[in-house]
Design an enzyme around this catalytic site. Structure first.
Site, short mmCIF file in Angstrom:
data_model
loop_
_atom_site.label_atom_id
_atom_site.label_comp_id
_atom_site.label_asym_id
_atom_site.label_seq_id
_atom_site.Cartn_x
_atom_site.Cartn_y
_atom_site.Cartn_z
N ARG A 112 0.71 1.02 -2.47
CA ARG A 112 0.95 0.02 -3.51
C ARG A 112 -0.37 -0.67 -3.89
NH1 ARG A 112 3.96 -5.11 -0.46
NH2 ARG A 112 2.30 -5.54 1.02
N ASN A 150 1.77 -9.87 -7.72
CA ASN A 150 2.10 -10.20 -6.34
C ASN A 150 0.82 -10.20 -5.51
OD1 ASN A 150 4.42 -10.63 -4.47
ND2 ASN A 150 3.42 -8.97 -3.37
N GLU A 151 0.58 -11.29 -4.82
CA GLU A 151 -0.56 -11.37 -3.89
C GLU A 151 -1.81 -10.70 -4.46
OE1 GLU A 151 0.75 -9.87 -0.08
OE2 GLU A 151 1.63 -11.79 0.44
N CYS A 159 -13.26 -3.90 -6.73
CA CYS A 159 -13.21 -2.58 -7.38
C CYS A 159 -14.58 -2.23 -7.94
CB CYS A 159 -12.16 -2.61 -8.48
SG CYS A 159 -12.15 -1.08 -9.43
N GLU A 308 7.09 -16.64 0.76
CA GLU A 308 7.52 -15.58 1.67
C GLU A 308 7.21 -15.99 3.10
OE1 GLU A 308 5.74 -11.71 1.20
OE2 GLU A 308 5.95 -11.74 -0.96
N TRP A 316 2.98 -4.86 10.29
CA TRP A 316 1.62 -4.32 10.10
C TRP A 316 0.70 -4.53 11.30
CZ3 TRP A 316 3.32 -8.34 6.77
CH2 TRP A 316 2.83 -9.60 7.07
N GLU A 356 8.20 -0.65 5.16
CA GLU A 356 8.51 -1.96 5.75
C GLU A 356 9.97 -2.05 6.23
OE1 GLU A 356 5.15 -4.88 4.20
OE2 GLU A 356 6.91 -4.88 2.90
N LYS A 357 10.53 -0.89 6.59
CA LYS A 357 11.95 -0.90 6.95
C LYS A 357 12.22 -1.66 8.25
CE LYS A 357 11.59 3.86 8.66
NZ LYS A 357 10.22 4.05 8.14
N PHE A 358 11.20 -1.85 9.07
CA PHE A 358 11.43 -2.57 10.32
C PHE A 358 10.99 -4.03 10.24
CE2 PHE A 358 11.06 1.90 11.92
CZ PHE A 358 12.42 2.05 12.09
C1 GAL Z 1 3.68 -9.64 1.66
C2 GAL Z 1 4.10 -8.93 0.39
C3 GAL Z 1 5.53 -8.44 0.43
C4 GAL Z 1 5.82 -7.78 1.74
C5 GAL Z 1 5.53 -8.76 2.83
C6 GAL Z 1 5.89 -8.27 4.20
O1 GAL Z 1 2.31 -9.57 1.84
O2 GAL Z 1 3.96 -9.80 -0.71
O3 GAL Z 1 5.74 -7.55 -0.63
O4 GAL Z 1 5.07 -6.61 1.85
O5 GAL Z 1 4.15 -9.04 2.82
O6 GAL Z 1 5.03 -7.34 4.70
#
Ligand code: GAL
Length: 680
Positions: A112, A150-151, A159, A308, A316, A356-358
């Site tokens: 992404r 987003n972020e 770049c 969030e 991660w 990110e399923k977990f």
């Molecule tokens: C943020 C992101 C989300 C999601 C979340 C959990 O950095 O905006 O899309 O990935 O982390 O990892």
């Protein structure tokens, strides 16, 4: 009210990705969202490839249905512009949309956020999508806010594509009227770097050794500006279509590539994504406190939104530690205490597939009725309804910490006497204040400082004459200043300000720094602090000072600086300027700050209790005292002025309160007849 459609309700919800699920699941989503009290969702952040199937084929049908369903269920939408992740067809047809790293390698699709901010194709395609979204949903009853991209800067912060290189040159031509001025600003006579045409200038790519520091600094400025330009282009479309719908994007706290102070001016409200590591709850809570304060300070006249956080763990890290029972609630309350008007999560329903399923979700993979985390989400949602009185109230601080992105970029660039971790040091200072039950604003270097009693300046290595004048004026007018080591060294082009360090602050501090003596990473040294007759420990840095009017209040205890001043104070105008020439550790920093607070008449809300955070929100004649217990054991707080009503239970509080382990409470303080007695 940061989102007018929510009226005085606190926001509660999260990212919603219904496009990952069959429509039959949506009905269950609605039922469960209502059950837990969701009132706001961030919709469609990564939905570009589902909205635009090909260059000329759009499909908004599914989004129409979701928007209608949400409106029917009285749930509002923070609608994403979906531009954070371009679909594969776009880079396949137009490879110039791909970002490129400093070695010339592109970032490919398949993950992404792989776009180049300077690609004209990316920009045109993104704006076309935004125009269509704005036009289609501008009158939709569910639309309550816009969530741009987003972020910004996440994953790909810089770049070096051809498009970025050209854009960098244009940006430089706006900054420097001629190539000569650029050559002077970048000091290109050093190492034979003189440019004879604009076309020779590149982004700072892979080089044999240290790149030109002024070029690197300008590239950081350019990068933040080029991302901001994208935000502004989208914002213009949205504001034109929906002038009354607020616009935001989600920040990431102490995130170096994006100068959040410059950005916040362009936003209707600020929001951020908080992912502290539960593996070390104590430091995570302190970092969170600092980051909430940083975000809150970006727009001090209104609350922010916690956009969030995870319900439990993330995905991660190599080991993703889960939040223990109660921790998600406590950290949600911490955001509210420090000025948030809502608590949102990533994400509503845990994904079944993908990277990110977990990560979990408000709605986990396991049946909700058998899930501990879902029960906690439901309890939080219900509790938030009883807290609406805090909506719109603000946190006010007597202390400001000067924080500057340009200084951060410059001080952490290569080839310094020793590495200095600028944001970490600012956070350490903030944590010491938190331990003293004090909040602080993080302010930009040029901001008006009149409202503060104490201003702390951590390592402002890059200092402009106007900032120096701002700080001096503050002290002259009676303020207390604490500046720390390696401040005021270079100008905006990374060129040393000559005449003895810190040239522009010498008068106000009453001293000159003659030489630096960095301390190697693995050792600490000692200082003797006279006021408390205490030995303090310091690390990383020391300096030899020549006093020019300042008085020494602590001396070094190690060679070659033994007996020489380490901390000083100088009377200047009606105020006092302290200088700390080293990095104090833990208790030492708290001791120094306590002494300066006393001098500056800065007082905490309650006297400190280990592991307990207290923060006051105030507004419209009301004061709400948040009490957060980060300990795993109960704590009793007693204070004569702790009088009021528990906002959740309505129970009266008379001078004492017991906080359970990881407990959080908020007291609507009783207003005293005599307003001079209001401060606890
Ligand atoms: C943020 C992101 C989300 C999601 C979340 C959990 O950095 O905006 O899309 O990935 O982390 O990892």
């Amino acid at each position: 009210m940061i989102i007018p459609k929510l009226k005085s309700a606190l926001a509660f919800g999260g990212d919603y990705n219904p496009e990952q699920w069959p429509e039959s699941v949506w009905q269950e989503d609605m039922r469960l969202m209502r059950d837990v009290g969701v009132n706001l969702l961030t919709l469609g952040v990564f939905s570009w490839s589902k909205l635009q199937l090909d260059e000329n084929r759009f499909d908004f049908g599914w989004l129409d249905r979701v928007m209608d369903l949400l409106a029917a269920n009285e749930i509002f939408v923070d609608l994403a512009t979906a531009t954070a992740s371009p679909p594969p067809w776009l880079s396949h047809r137009y490879p110039d949309v791909l970002a490129v790293d400093a070695n010339g390698a592109p970032f490919y699709p398949g993950s992404r956020q792989h776009y180049s901010p300077s690609s004209p194709t990316y920009r045109a395609m993104a704006l076309e999508l935004v125009c269509r979204l704005a036009d289609r949903y501008k009158n939709h009853p569910a639309l309550a806010a816009w969530h741009i991209n987003n972020e910004y800067g996440n994953h790909v912060a810089e770049c070096h594509s051809e498009a970025s290189t050209k854009a960098f040159r244009l940006w430089l031509q706006r900054r420097y009227p001629s190539l000569n001025e650029l050559n002077d600003a970048w000091a290109t006579t050093f190492w034979s770097q003189r440019y004879s045409s604009w076309e020779e200038i590149l982004t700072p790519r892979r080089t044999p050794t240290f790149a030109n520091p002024a070029q690197s600094l300008d590239f950081k400025r350019f990068t933040s500006d080029s991302l901001l330009a994208l935000f502004l282009a989208e914002r213009t479309v949205l504001r034109t279509a929906t002038p009354l719908i607020p616009v935001t994007t989600n920040f990431m706290g102490f995130f170096k590539p994006v100068d959040a102070q410059a950005w916040a001016r362009e936003m209707d409200f600020v929001s951020w994504d908080s992912y502290p590591d539960p593996a070390d709850c104590c430091s995570a809570a302190l970092l969170n406190a600092a980051t909430h304060d940083l975000t809150r300070s970006l727009k001090r006249d209104r609350p922010f939104l916690l956009m969030e956080q995870s319900v439990s763990s993330v995905t991660w890290k190599s080991v993703n530690v889960a939040k223990h029972p109660g921790l998600m609630r406590l950290w949600s309350w911490q955001a509210l205490a420090r000025g948030a008007d809502g608590v949102m999560f990533f994400q509503w329903r845990a994904s079944r597939a993908g990277a990110e399923k977990f990560l979990g979700g408000m709605l986990p993979h396991v049946p909700p009725e058998r899930s501990r985390t879902f029960a906690e989400i439901k309890a939080l949602g219900h509790e938030l309804r009883s807290l609406s009185a805090i909506s719109g109230t603000l946190v006010k601080s007597q202390i400001a910490i000067v924080f500057d992105w340009a200084a951060w970029w410059a001080i952490e660039a290569d080839s310094k006497p020793a590495p200095i971790e600028y944001a970490n040091w600012a956070q350490e200072i903030h944590s010491s204040l938190t331990a003293l039950n004090l909040t602080a604003d993080f302010v930009g270097p040029g901001e008006n400082l009149d409202r503060y009693s104490l201003v702390i300046v951590p390592c402002l290595y890059l200092l402009t004459p106007s900032t120096a004048a701002n700080l001096s004026r503050f002290v002259e007018n009676g303020g207390h200043l604490l500046a720390t080591f390696f401040s005021g060294i270079v100008n905006e082009h990374e060129q040393v300000e000559l005449g003895g360090y810190p040239a522009l602050l010498r008068r106000v501090l009453g001293l000159m720094v003659e030489e630096w003596f960095p301390i190697s990473h693995d050792s600490s040294q000692a200082l003797l602090f006279f006021g408390q007759n205490q030995v303090l420990s310091c690390k990383r840095w020391s300096e030899s000072l020549q006093l020019e009017g300042a008085e020494s209040i602590a001396t070094y205890q190690h060679a070659p600086l033994f007996g020489r001043p380490a901390i000083t104070v100088n009377a200047h105008g009606k105020g006092q300027a302290y200088y700390l020439s080293t990095q104090l550790e833990g208790d030492g920093l708290t001791s120094l700050l306590s002494q300066i607070n006393r001098a500056a008449k800065v007082r905490g809300i309650l006297s400190p209790t280990e592991g307990v955070e207290t923060v006051l929100r105030e507004g419209s004649g009301e004061r709400f005292l948040f009490l957060l217990n980060h300990n795993e054991t109960p704590v009793t707080l007693t204070a004569e002025t702790l009088h009021g009503v528990d906002l959740v239970t309505n129970a009266a509080v008379h001078g004492s309160i017991v906080l359970p382990p990881l407990g959080a409470q908020v007291i609507r303080l009783r207003m005293l007849a005599d307003p001079t007695q209001q401060t606890i």
